[in-house]
Design a protein around this motif. Structure first.
Motif, PDB file in Angstrom:
ATOM      1  N   ILE A 247       2.799  -3.728   6.027  1.00 40.07           N
ATOM      2  CA  ILE A 247       2.057  -4.442   4.980  1.00 40.07           C
ATOM      3  C   ILE A 247       0.638  -4.752   5.440  1.00 40.07           C
ATOM      4  O   ILE A 247      -0.308  -4.702   4.655  1.00 40.07           O
TER       5      ILE A 247
ATOM      6  N   ILE B   7      -2.800  -3.613   3.532  1.00 41.81           N
ATOM      7  CA  ILE B   7      -3.937  -4.480   3.193  1.00 41.81           C
ATOM      8  C   ILE B   7      -5.228  -3.881   3.753  1.00 41.81           C
ATOM      9  O   ILE B   7      -6.293  -3.977   3.129  1.00 41.81           O
TER      10      ILE B   7
ATOM     11  N   ILE C 111      -6.363  -1.489   1.331  1.00 47.90           N
ATOM     12  CA  ILE C 111      -6.934  -2.188   0.165  1.00 47.90           C
ATOM     13  C   ILE C 111      -8.373  -2.593   0.466  1.00 47.90           C
ATOM     14  O   ILE C 111      -9.274  -2.411  -0.355  1.00 47.90           O
TER      15      ILE C 111
ATOM     16  N   VAL D 298      -9.411   3.261  -9.256  1.00 43.27           N
ATOM     17  CA  VAL D 298      -8.372   2.228  -9.384  1.00 43.27           C
ATOM     18  C   VAL D 298      -7.219   2.736 -10.234  1.00 43.27           C
ATOM     19  O   VAL D 298      -6.054   2.743  -9.821  1.00 43.27           O
TER      20      VAL D 298
ATOM     21  N   LEU E 170       3.963  -7.001  -6.434  1.00 41.01           N
ATOM     22  CA  LEU E 170       2.600  -6.660  -6.854  1.00 41.01           C
ATOM     23  C   LEU E 170       2.416  -7.053  -8.316  1.00 41.01           C
ATOM     24  O   LEU E 170       1.576  -6.492  -9.005  1.00 41.01           O
TER      25      LEU E 170
ATOM     26  N   LEU F 273      -5.371  -5.831 -10.191  1.00 44.12           N
ATOM     27  CA  LEU F 273      -6.232  -6.245  -9.086  1.00 44.12           C
ATOM     28  C   LEU F 273      -6.003  -7.710  -8.716  1.00 44.12           C
ATOM     29  O   LEU F 273      -6.107  -8.094  -7.558  1.00 44.12           O
TER      30      LEU F 273
ATOM     31  N   ILE G  59      -2.938  -7.874  -6.609  1.00 45.41           N
ATOM     32  CA  ILE G  59      -3.280  -7.392  -5.264  1.00 45.41           C
ATOM     33  C   ILE G  59      -3.994  -8.496  -4.497  1.00 45.41           C
ATOM     34  O   ILE G  59      -3.762  -8.712  -3.305  1.00 45.41           O
TER      35      ILE G  59
ATOM     36  N   VAL H 150      -1.552 -11.012  -3.057  1.00 49.48           N
ATOM     37  CA  VAL H 150      -0.857 -10.492  -1.873  1.00 49.48           C
ATOM     38  C   VAL H 150      -1.801 -10.478  -0.672  1.00 49.48           C
ATOM     39  O   VAL H 150      -1.425 -10.843   0.443  1.00 49.48           O
ATOM     40  N   THR H 151      -3.063 -10.076  -0.929  1.00 48.79           N
ATOM     41  CA  THR H 151      -4.043 -10.027   0.151  1.00 48.79           C
ATOM     42  C   THR H 151      -4.255 -11.412   0.756  1.00 48.79           C
ATOM     43  O   THR H 151      -4.342 -11.560   1.977  1.00 48.79           O
TER      44      THR H 151
END
Lengths: 290, 322
Positions: free
Chosen positions: A92, A96, A99, A218, B68, B249, B252, B255-256
């Motif tokens: 994970i 990230i 991301i 995206v 998510l 987004l 996300i 989660v980030t």
């Protein structure tokens, strides 16, 4: 019937691009069990770079070659400078990092290019081709032809070459692959490069049909991920079938049900498939070792 | 030995207090030093994101299940409360509770099929759920205002109009402290222990007669409730909602925040949420370079502190002290 064919053709065209992106997801997943959320950005880099260079007067093949090389170079830098540095971090954490990379690349594209939409000239004109009452643009043939060639080339690479077999071996069992002398680190590097090339080619092929801009990655990344899950993560045929299926469901849904809900419909189908087949259509049944 | 575990949990209860005191002190200090409404606004948003992330961290960090789609729960809570107060004239507190109740039921219904999936397939299913919610919010324009957004009528709590940023700061702070307290208790409860065993090895947990599915569903619903309550408060506070709150987004981003702060660290979630809320505000000085710098910071932090900020900093502090 003509209408159905029309929807089917447009679904297959978009689906082929989803399949290319999905293949990229699966290749990196196989080498590292990481989902590379920057995959969509490679699609954007491919399409946008080609569009901008070609608008500046460069021929499309040259612009496309530069775009693919740029995407591959960025992917290799991402693997070397970020993913590899993180070392034994959990999956994970690596996700990230990708991301972060995708936000970074989107920002960079915005700086180097701009926030506008760009068009790319179709490779061989816009004269429509009539097939059984439905019409397609020549670009569709480029998309399908190139995708078929890529799939054949990938099949040959993974089943006939030592390097391809080394990647497959690593995806089956990393430790065993290391034991027989496979450099699993360079396999990971190669996977990132290969995925980026696939994504960039997909981006270039679709750019003349749908416009391109710094943020197209995206949605295309999301769809590619969905397609690879639908087909079964890590499965090559799964990624292709998943991509085509997703494209066709979207096109038929938009045509017959509601264009507003076409994306929702696609996700409903994915959820239903996952409920019936929790590993996707072609996924390996995973058995957990205790 | 029935006595041993109980004594340990009593000890842990005392260990919870310093953290809660420190949090309260930090909030009190902030209310004192923050110079104007702009800063209070950022702090309020950080607090609301923290509440979502604490719930989400219970799911990701403790139960080891990824989602998510939490922006979906957040926006359902937000739109639910906004629609009940604006279109139907409900008072804000019952509207918040009713929305949370509805979101909880919804989460309960989707939990069983979704949580039977594992790993990335689970991520996909929650992502799909979030996208479907976000599309529904855009399309059902009659109730939600569609893509143009929804203006939320100003709310008053028990006859008192709450308008000032300071007042909202305190409301959010109280809810945040309650959320932390609830989460810490949950982590130390039998449910929490069962969850951690899940994260370690699901099969081993099942072999020890832990009903893994049951516990996963409980924590999924709890995390959805946290998101819903934060969403409702956000709707009342901001006075304006757009479907962007439900976007992929945004999920996300949650989660980030959790991973950046540190998985399985309740206070880490507050740190992660606060940093990722404040950072974009600071980075506006970079103008066009904002996204590039943001992405770079995110990447570098995760490369050099793969366990997240809170656990990495705590370890360094310990090394430095010894």
């Amino acid at each position: 019937m003509a209408q159905f064919l029309q929807f089917l053709f447009s679904g297959i065209t978009v689906g082929a691009i989803y399949a290319l992106v999905a293949l990229g997801f699966s290749i990196i997943y196989n080498a590292s069990t990481v989902i590379n959320f920057a995959q969509g950005e490679f699609v954007m880099i491919g399409g946008l770079t080609t569009a901008v260079l070609s608008a500046a007067g460069m021929s499309i093949p040259a612009a496309a070659a530069i775009a693919v090389l740029a995407a591959v170079a960025i992917a290799i830098a991402l693997e070397k400078l970020a993913v590899e540095q993180a070392g034994s971090a959990s999956v994970i954490t690596l996700i990230i990092i990708t991301i972060g990379a995708s936000i970074f690349l989107r920002g960079l594209a915005q700086l180097i290019f701009d926030r506008n939409y760009h068009t790319l000239r179709a490779f061989s004109g816009d004269a429509p081709i009539h097939i059984a009452g439905a019409t397609i643009v020549p670009q569709t043939l480029w998309v399908l032809g190139t995708t078929i060639l890529i799939v054949i080339a990938l099949w040959w690479f993974f089943s006939r070459t030592l390097l391809g077999k080394a990647i497959l071996a690593t995806s089956h069992n990393r430790l065993a692959a290391q034991l027989v002398g496979i450099n699993t680190r360079s396999v990971l590097l190669l996977s990132f490069g290969l995925s980026a090339a696939l994504g960039a080619i997909g981006g270039i092929l679709i750019a003349p049909i749908s416009l391109t801009s710094y943020d197209v990655g995206v949605m295309l990344g999301l769809k590619g991920f969905s397609a690879s899950i639908l087909g079964g993560l890590g499965s090559g045929p799964g990624a292709i079938v998943g991509g085509l299926l997703l494209g066709i469901v979207e096109a038929l849904g938009a045509g017959y049900v509601s264009s507003a809900y076409k994306d929702a419909l696609a996700f409903v189908v994915i959820l239903l498939v996952l409920l019936l087949m929790p590993q996707g259509l072609f996924g390996r049944r995973s058995t957990e070792r205790v | 030995m029935p006595g041993a575990p109980r004594r340990r949990s009593a000890k842990r209860k005392h260990r919870r207090l310093p953290g809660l005191f420190a949090l309260t002190a930090a909030i009190a200090l902030l209310s004192w030093i923050l110079p104007n409404d702009f800063y209070f606004n950022v702090a309020i948003l950080a607090g609301l994101n923290s509440i979502v992330c604490i719930g989400l961290n219970l799911l990701i960090g403790y139960a080891g299940q990824i989602s998510l789609g939490h922006a979906g729960f957040f926006s359902l809570g937000a739109y639910g409360a906004a629609i009940l107060t604006t279109h139907f004239g409900w008072p804000p507190v019952p509207a918040l509770v009713a929305s949370a109740f509805a979101v909880g039921i919804f989460a309960l219904l989707v939990a069983r099929p979704i949580l039977s999936l594992k790993g990335h397939y689970l991520a996909m299913a929650t992502l799909g759920m979030g996208v479907i919610i976000s599309i529904a919010l855009v399309q059902e324009g009659k109730l939600t205002g569609g893509p143009d957004g929804l203006t939320v009528a100003p709310v008053n709590f028990f006859g008192v109009d709450v308008v000032s940023a300071q007042a909202w700061f305190w409301i959010v702070s109280v809810v945040l402290i309650a959320a932390v307290w609830l989460a810490l208790n949950l982590v130390d409860s039998p449910v929490g222990r069962a969850l951690r065993s899940l994260h370690g090895s699901e099969v081993a947990a099942e072999a020890m007669a832990v009903d893994t599915v049951h516990h996963k569903i409980i924590v999924f619903v709890i995390s959805a409730l946290f998101a819903s309550v934060a969403g409702s408060l956000f709707a009342y506070y901001s006075g304006f909602l757009t479907p962007a709150e439900a976007s992929f987004l945004r999920s996300i981003q949650f989660v980030t925040m959790v991973v950046l702060g540190g998985m399985a660290s309740i206070y880490g979630s507050i740190i992660g949420a606060s940093i990722l809320t404040v950072l974009p505000q600071l980075l506006t000085v970079f103008h066009d370079y904002e996204q590039v710098v943001f992405g770079l910071i995110l990447m570098l932090t995760m490369v050099f502190m793969p366990k997240g900020l809170a656990p990495s900093l705590a370890r360094r502090l310990k090394e430095w002290a010894s």
